[in-house]
Design a protein around this motif. Structure first.
Motif, PDB file in Angstrom:
ATOM      1  N   MET A   1       0.739  -1.125  -0.032  1.00 47.93           N
ATOM      2  CA  MET A   1       0.155  -0.002  -0.081  1.00 47.93           C
ATOM      3  C   MET A   1       0.897   1.255   0.195  1.00 47.93           C
ATOM      4  SD  MET A   1      -2.959   1.033  -0.103  1.00 47.93           S
ATOM      5  CE  MET A   1      -4.172   2.564   0.250  1.00 47.93           C
ATOM      6  N   GLN A   2       2.023   1.254   0.622  1.00 48.08           N
ATOM      7  CA  GLN A   2       2.843   2.511   0.981  1.00 48.08           C
ATOM      8  C   GLN A   2       3.449   2.873  -0.576  1.00 48.08           C
ATOM      9  OE1 GLN A   2       5.307   1.030   4.000  1.00 48.08           O
ATOM     10  NE2 GLN A   2       4.711   2.789   5.322  1.00 48.08           N
ATOM     11  N   TYR A   3       3.780   1.663  -1.179  1.00 44.32           N
ATOM     12  CA  TYR A   3       4.423   2.001  -2.757  1.00 44.32           C
ATOM     13  C   TYR A   3       3.319   2.445  -3.519  1.00 44.32           C
ATOM     14  CZ  TYR A   3       8.530  -0.200  -0.848  1.00 44.32           C
ATOM     15  OH  TYR A   3       9.559  -0.682  -0.246  1.00 44.32           O
ATOM     16  N   LEU A   4       2.056   1.998  -3.450  1.00 48.91           N
ATOM     17  CA  LEU A   4       0.976   2.790  -4.274  1.00 48.91           C
ATOM     18  C   LEU A   4       1.001   4.122  -3.934  1.00 48.91           C
ATOM     19  CD1 LEU A   4      -1.356   2.395  -6.089  1.00 48.91           C
ATOM     20  CD2 LEU A   4      -2.633   1.667  -4.287  1.00 48.91           C
ATOM     21  N   ILE A   5       0.845   4.668  -2.722  1.00 47.80           N
ATOM     22  CA  ILE A   5       0.810   5.964  -2.283  1.00 47.80           C
ATOM     23  C   ILE A   5       2.036   6.592  -2.934  1.00 47.80           C
ATOM     24  CG2 ILE A   5       1.019   7.499  -0.256  1.00 47.80           C
ATOM     25  CD1 ILE A   5      -0.461   5.413   1.278  1.00 47.80           C
ATOM     26  N   LEU A   6       3.390   5.874  -3.069  1.00 48.35           N
ATOM     27  CA  LEU A   6       4.444   6.825  -3.344  1.00 48.35           C
ATOM     28  C   LEU A   6       4.342   6.895  -5.134  1.00 48.35           C
ATOM     29  CD1 LEU A   6       7.366   7.763  -3.278  1.00 48.35           C
ATOM     30  CD2 LEU A   6       8.243   5.392  -3.540  1.00 48.35           C
ATOM     31  N   CYS A   7       3.627   5.826  -5.728  1.00 47.98           N
ATOM     32  CA  CYS A   7       3.367   6.008  -7.142  1.00 47.98           C
ATOM     33  C   CYS A   7       2.366   7.082  -7.296  1.00 47.98           C
ATOM     34  CB  CYS A   7       2.919   4.748  -7.693  1.00 47.98           C
ATOM     35  SG  CYS A   7       4.177   3.445  -7.778  1.00 47.98           S
ATOM     36  N   LEU A   8       1.293   7.058  -6.510  1.00 46.89           N
ATOM     37  CA  LEU A   8       0.389   8.185  -6.697  1.00 46.89           C
ATOM     38  C   LEU A   8       0.878   9.667  -6.459  1.00 46.89           C
ATOM     39  CD1 LEU A   8      -2.777   6.456  -5.032  1.00 46.89           C
ATOM     40  CD2 LEU A   8      -2.542   7.033  -7.522  1.00 46.89           C
ATOM     41  N   GLY A   9       1.760   9.642  -5.458  1.00 45.09           N
ATOM     42  CA  GLY A   9       2.331  10.930  -5.266  1.00 45.09           C
ATOM     43  C   GLY A   9       3.315  11.448  -6.379  1.00 45.09           C
ATOM     44  N   TRP A  10       4.085  10.616  -7.120  1.00 42.67           N
ATOM     45  CA  TRP A  10       4.832  11.043  -8.234  1.00 42.67           C
ATOM     46  C   TRP A  10       3.764  11.237  -9.227  1.00 42.67           C
ATOM     47  CZ3 TRP A  10       9.110  12.900  -8.059  1.00 42.67           C
ATOM     48  CH2 TRP A  10      10.051  12.354  -7.508  1.00 42.67           C
ATOM     49  N   LEU A  11       2.876  10.557  -9.396  1.00 48.39           N
ATOM     50  CA  LEU A  11       1.744  10.637 -10.452  1.00 48.39           C
ATOM     51  C   LEU A  11       1.133  12.224 -10.323  1.00 48.39           C
ATOM     52  CD1 LEU A  11      -0.261   9.861 -12.686  1.00 48.39           C
ATOM     53  CD2 LEU A  11      -1.872   9.232 -11.161  1.00 48.39           C
ATOM     54  N   PHE A  12       0.903  12.770  -9.141  1.00 51.98           N
ATOM     55  CA  PHE A  12       0.245  14.048  -8.617  1.00 51.98           C
ATOM     56  C   PHE A  12       1.125  14.979  -9.252  1.00 51.98           C
ATOM     57  CE2 PHE A  12      -0.076  17.385  -5.662  1.00 51.98           C
ATOM     58  CZ  PHE A  12      -1.334  17.919  -6.014  1.00 51.98           C
ATOM     59  N   PHE A  13       2.508  14.709  -8.772  1.00 50.95           N
ATOM     60  CA  PHE A  13       3.619  15.761  -8.809  1.00 50.95           C
ATOM     61  C   PHE A  13       3.873  16.107 -10.315  1.00 50.95           C
ATOM     62  CE2 PHE A  13       8.192  16.430  -9.843  1.00 50.95           C
ATOM     63  CZ  PHE A  13       8.412  17.810  -8.973  1.00 50.95           C
ATOM     64  N   TYR A  14       3.913  14.953 -11.160  1.00 51.93           N
ATOM     65  CA  TYR A  14       4.144  15.439 -12.380  1.00 51.93           C
ATOM     66  C   TYR A  14       2.956  15.904 -13.418  1.00 51.93           C
ATOM     67  CZ  TYR A  14       8.570  12.741 -12.099  1.00 51.93           C
ATOM     68  OH  TYR A  14      10.047  12.435 -11.710  1.00 51.93           O
ATOM     69  N   ALA A  15       1.732  15.212 -12.779  1.00 50.50           N
ATOM     70  CA  ALA A  15       0.567  15.876 -13.611  1.00 50.50           C
ATOM     71  C   ALA A  15       0.411  17.295 -13.170  1.00 50.50           C
ATOM     72  CB  ALA A  15      -0.597  14.882 -13.105  1.00 50.50           C
ATOM     73  N   SER A  16       0.640  17.593 -12.003  1.00 49.37           N
ATOM     74  CA  SER A  16       0.462  19.121 -11.641  1.00 49.37           C
ATOM     75  C   SER A  16       1.593  19.906 -12.315  1.00 49.37           C
ATOM     76  CB  SER A  16       0.435  18.934 -10.138  1.00 49.37           C
ATOM     77  OG  SER A  16       1.685  18.822  -9.616  1.00 49.37           O
ATOM     78  N   HIS A  17       2.630  19.471 -12.501  1.00 48.89           N
ATOM     79  CA  HIS A  17       3.732  19.973 -13.156  1.00 48.89           C
ATOM     80  C   HIS A  17       3.414  20.265 -14.639  1.00 48.89           C
ATOM     81  CE1 HIS A  17       7.621  21.020 -14.496  1.00 48.89           C
ATOM     82  NE2 HIS A  17       7.238  20.131 -15.488  1.00 48.89           N
ATOM     83  N   THR A  18       2.754  19.375 -15.380  1.00 48.13           N
ATOM     84  CA  THR A  18       2.306  19.605 -16.813  1.00 48.13           C
ATOM     85  C   THR A  18       1.218  20.529 -16.694  1.00 48.13           C
ATOM     86  OG1 THR A  18       3.256  17.553 -17.314  1.00 48.13           O
ATOM     87  CG2 THR A  18       1.673  18.308 -18.748  1.00 48.13           C
ATOM     88  N   PHE A  19       0.296  20.236 -15.794  1.00 52.08           N
ATOM     89  CA  PHE A  19      -0.993  21.213 -15.789  1.00 52.08           C
ATOM     90  C   PHE A  19      -0.450  22.671 -15.472  1.00 52.08           C
ATOM     91  CE2 PHE A  19      -4.643  22.899 -13.424  1.00 52.08           C
ATOM     92  CZ  PHE A  19      -5.579  22.862 -14.462  1.00 52.08           C
ATOM     93  N   LEU A  20       0.306  23.018 -14.598  1.00 54.99           N
ATOM     94  CA  LEU A  20       0.441  24.315 -13.932  1.00 54.99           C
ATOM     95  C   LEU A  20       1.351  24.916 -15.176  1.00 54.99           C
ATOM     96  CD1 LEU A  20       0.506  23.766 -10.080  1.00 54.99           C
ATOM     97  CD2 LEU A  20      -1.294  24.742 -11.642  1.00 54.99           C
ATOM     98  N   ALA A  21       2.221  24.204 -15.711  1.00 52.68           N
ATOM     99  CA  ALA A  21       2.999  24.842 -16.673  1.00 52.68           C
ATOM    100  C   ALA A  21       2.473  25.342 -18.083  1.00 52.68           C
ATOM    101  CB  ALA A  21       4.298  24.008 -17.136  1.00 52.68           C
ATOM    102  N   SER A  22       1.273  24.699 -18.225  1.00 51.57           N
ATOM    103  CA  SER A  22       0.743  24.869 -19.594  1.00 51.57           C
ATOM    104  C   SER A  22       0.275  26.373 -19.830  1.00 51.57           C
ATOM    105  CB  SER A  22      -0.737  23.903 -19.948  1.00 51.57           C
ATOM    106  OG  SER A  22      -1.703  24.342 -19.128  1.00 51.57           O
ATOM    107  N   LEU A  23       0.431  26.729 -20.883  1.00 50.81           N
ATOM    108  CA  LEU A  23       0.197  28.099 -21.315  1.00 50.81           C
ATOM    109  C   LEU A  23      -1.391  28.568 -21.248  1.00 50.81           C
ATOM    110  CD1 LEU A  23       2.112  28.713 -24.699  1.00 50.81           C
ATOM    111  CD2 LEU A  23       2.632  29.736 -22.364  1.00 50.81           C
ATOM    112  N   ASN A  24      -2.463  27.434 -21.484  1.00 49.31           N
ATOM    113  CA  ASN A  24      -3.737  27.942 -21.346  1.00 49.31           C
ATOM    114  C   ASN A  24      -4.036  28.147 -19.587  1.00 49.31           C
ATOM    115  OD1 ASN A  24      -4.273  27.660 -24.008  1.00 49.31           O
ATOM    116  ND2 ASN A  24      -4.998  25.624 -23.750  1.00 49.31           N
ATOM    117  N   ILE A  25      -3.448  27.242 -18.986  1.00 46.52           N
ATOM    118  CA  ILE A  25      -3.754  27.444 -17.550  1.00 46.52           C
ATOM    119  C   ILE A  25      -2.943  28.689 -16.999  1.00 46.52           C
ATOM    120  CG2 ILE A  25      -3.092  26.352 -15.249  1.00 46.52           C
ATOM    121  CD1 ILE A  25      -5.536  24.954 -16.784  1.00 46.52           C
TER     122      ILE A  25
END
Length: 195
Positions: free
Chosen positions: A1-25
């Motif tokens: 379960m902890q490794y799943l949380i770690l994977c989700l943490g990275w997913l959130f980090f990278y998705a938010s990076h791409t989302f917040l860096a987009s020109l439209n946002i």
């Protein structure tokens, strides 16, 4: 379960990076923030740094599952990869104004486009900072050969095709044909051997 949380943490980090860096946002945030938008980059850098640090602290708290036994050879290889990655990342940042990159120097990046960098490491690969990070994370895996280190590296490698795609889409919009010519001439991560 902890490794799943770690994977989700990275997913959130990278998705938010791409989302917040987009020109439209960024345009929407600027419309909402007005003149305060000049602090957007600093706010983003602080939030991203906090999430990045939280992920590594959480990973350090997990009972490790060791993938292989650490030896002098793996430690040496880990240091060499991480050192070379750090050199590439640091040298590639020499062409970038660090205070602007981090947001310490407030600016409106939608209005003030910086020149397209094609010198230094950028003449060999379009994304030397990502290449440096791959080597650093790979080096960390050899230095601390556990499941969390492997997840760090695999999360980065899984994100990069998407991250590069969206970043280059933004760069083509900002720089137009100049970036397309650069993109056609220089590979993304692995330099071409000279003929």
């Amino acid at each position: 379960m902890q490794y799943l949380i770690l994977c989700l943490g990275w997913l959130f980090f990278y998705a938010s990076h791409t989302f917040l860096a987009s020109l439209n946002i960024k345009r929407k945030v600027k419309a909402w923030m007005g003149n305060s938008y000049k602090w957007y980059r600093l706010s983003y850098s602080l939030v991203a740094s906090f999430i990045f640090l939280a992920i590594f602290l959480f990973a350090g708290s997990i009972d490790p599952i060791w993938l292989f036994e650490r030896s002098n050879g793996t430690t040496y290889l880990g240091f060499m990869l991480a050192t070379f990655g750090t050199i590439i990342a640091a040298k590639s940042m020499k062409q970038v104004e660090l205070s602007r990159f981090l947001g310490l120097k407030p600016h409106d990046d939608l209005r003030e486009t910086e020149p397209l960098i094609k010198t230094g490491w950028y003449q060999y690969m379009r994304h030397p900072l990502y290449a440096g990070l791959i080597l650093i994370f790979a080096g960390y895996l050899f230095y601390v050969p556990n499941m969390a280190s492997l997840i760090h590296l695999l999360a980065l490698l899984s994100y990069l095709p998407f991250g590069i795609y969206y970043e280059e889409k933004k760069l083509r919009e900002q720089y137009g044909e100049k970036y397309v010519r650069y993109q056609n001439k220089v590979p993304p991560l692995i330099p071409r051997l000279k003929k």
